[in-house]
Design an enzyme around this catalytic site. Structure first.
Site, PDB file in Angstrom:
ATOM      1  N   ALA A  42      96.027 -28.902 108.238  1.00 11.58           N
ATOM      2  CA  ALA A  42      96.179 -29.360 109.264  1.00 11.58           C
ATOM      3  C   ALA A  42      94.682 -29.401 109.926  1.00 11.58           C
ATOM      4  CB  ALA A  42      97.143 -28.842 110.744  1.00 11.58           C
ATOM      5  N   GLY A  47      90.582 -22.568 110.803  1.00 17.38           N
ATOM      6  CA  GLY A  47      90.483 -22.488 109.632  1.00 17.38           C
ATOM      7  C   GLY A  47      89.815 -24.354 108.902  1.00 17.38           C
ATOM      8  N   CYS A  48      90.951 -25.063 108.959  1.00 16.21           N
ATOM      9  CA  CYS A  48      90.426 -26.702 109.109  1.00 16.21           C
ATOM     10  C   CYS A  48      89.004 -26.896 109.544  1.00 16.21           C
ATOM     11  CB  CYS A  48      91.847 -27.531 109.157  1.00 16.21           C
ATOM     12  SG  CYS A  48      93.263 -26.003 108.210  1.00 16.21           S
ATOM     13  N   THR A  49      88.331 -26.658 110.484  1.00 18.51           N
ATOM     14  CA  THR A  49      87.798 -27.002 111.281  1.00 18.51           C
ATOM     15  C   THR A  49      86.774 -26.570 110.744  1.00 18.51           C
ATOM     16  OG1 THR A  49      88.858 -27.549 112.934  1.00 18.51           O
ATOM     17  CG2 THR A  49      86.186 -26.884 113.405  1.00 18.51           C
ATOM     18  N   ALA A  52      85.931 -28.202 107.320  1.00 19.83           N
ATOM     19  CA  ALA A  52      85.887 -29.329 107.341  1.00 19.83           C
ATOM     20  C   ALA A  52      83.857 -29.344 107.822  1.00 19.83           C
ATOM     21  CB  ALA A  52      86.318 -30.504 108.692  1.00 19.83           C
TER      22      ALA A  52
END
Length: 157
Positions: A42, A47-49, A52
């Site tokens: 998401a 975590g995804c930030t 990325a």
């Protein structure tokens, strides 16, 4: 839900998805190139930030080693656009809202989350050869340190 797990040497499932700007992007657009396709749960979550931004910060060295990067999530294009702008992401973020591509790559299914078995996006990364076959497949990767580990596996200094 799927039990698909790609292996090295398998043909990468073809796809055409919408990017953060509403334009169609196909895996075929990258024919003849090394491609890193990663699936993240998401946009704009911690975590995804982290993951990325790690790809963003390493994009020049990955590109110098002849690798392109594509991120795929179940987020709508507008949310991916917001994520891209907020974090200055410099690679395409594709929207797979029906999870069909996630399932084709084995990036959706049962996983452990805080000790419980849940169904959801499995943080996964695939390195594809110029001929469209899977060179490396990594399931259940950790967001932190992932790109450094990937660079090491690919022999990129």
């Amino acid at each position: 839900m799927t039990d698909v797990r790609l292996e090295a040497g398998d043909a990468a499932p073809a796809f055409t998805l919408t990017d953060q700007d509403g334009a169609p992007v196909s895996l075929g657009d990258y024919a003849g190139k090394n491609v890193i396709v990663y699936f993240y749960p998401a946009a704009m979550t911690p975590g995804c930030t982290t993951e990325a931004c790690d790809f963003r910060d390493n994009l020049n060295s990955l590109a110098s080693a002849d690798y392109q990067v594509i991120g795929i999530s179940k987020d709508a294009p507008a949310k991916n656009k917001q994520f891209q702008e907020q974090e200055g992401l410099n690679f395409p973020l594709l929207s797979d809202e029906d999870l069909a591509v996630h399932q084709a790559y084995g990036a959706y299914g049962e996983k452990k989350l805080y000790g419980k078995t849940v169904t959801g996006v499995i943080r996964s990364t695939f390195v594809l050869n110029p001929d469209g076959t899977v060179r490396l497949r990594l399931y259940n990767v950790k967001a932190t340190g992932h790109v450094a580990m990937l660079r090491k596996k690919l022999g990129i200094d």
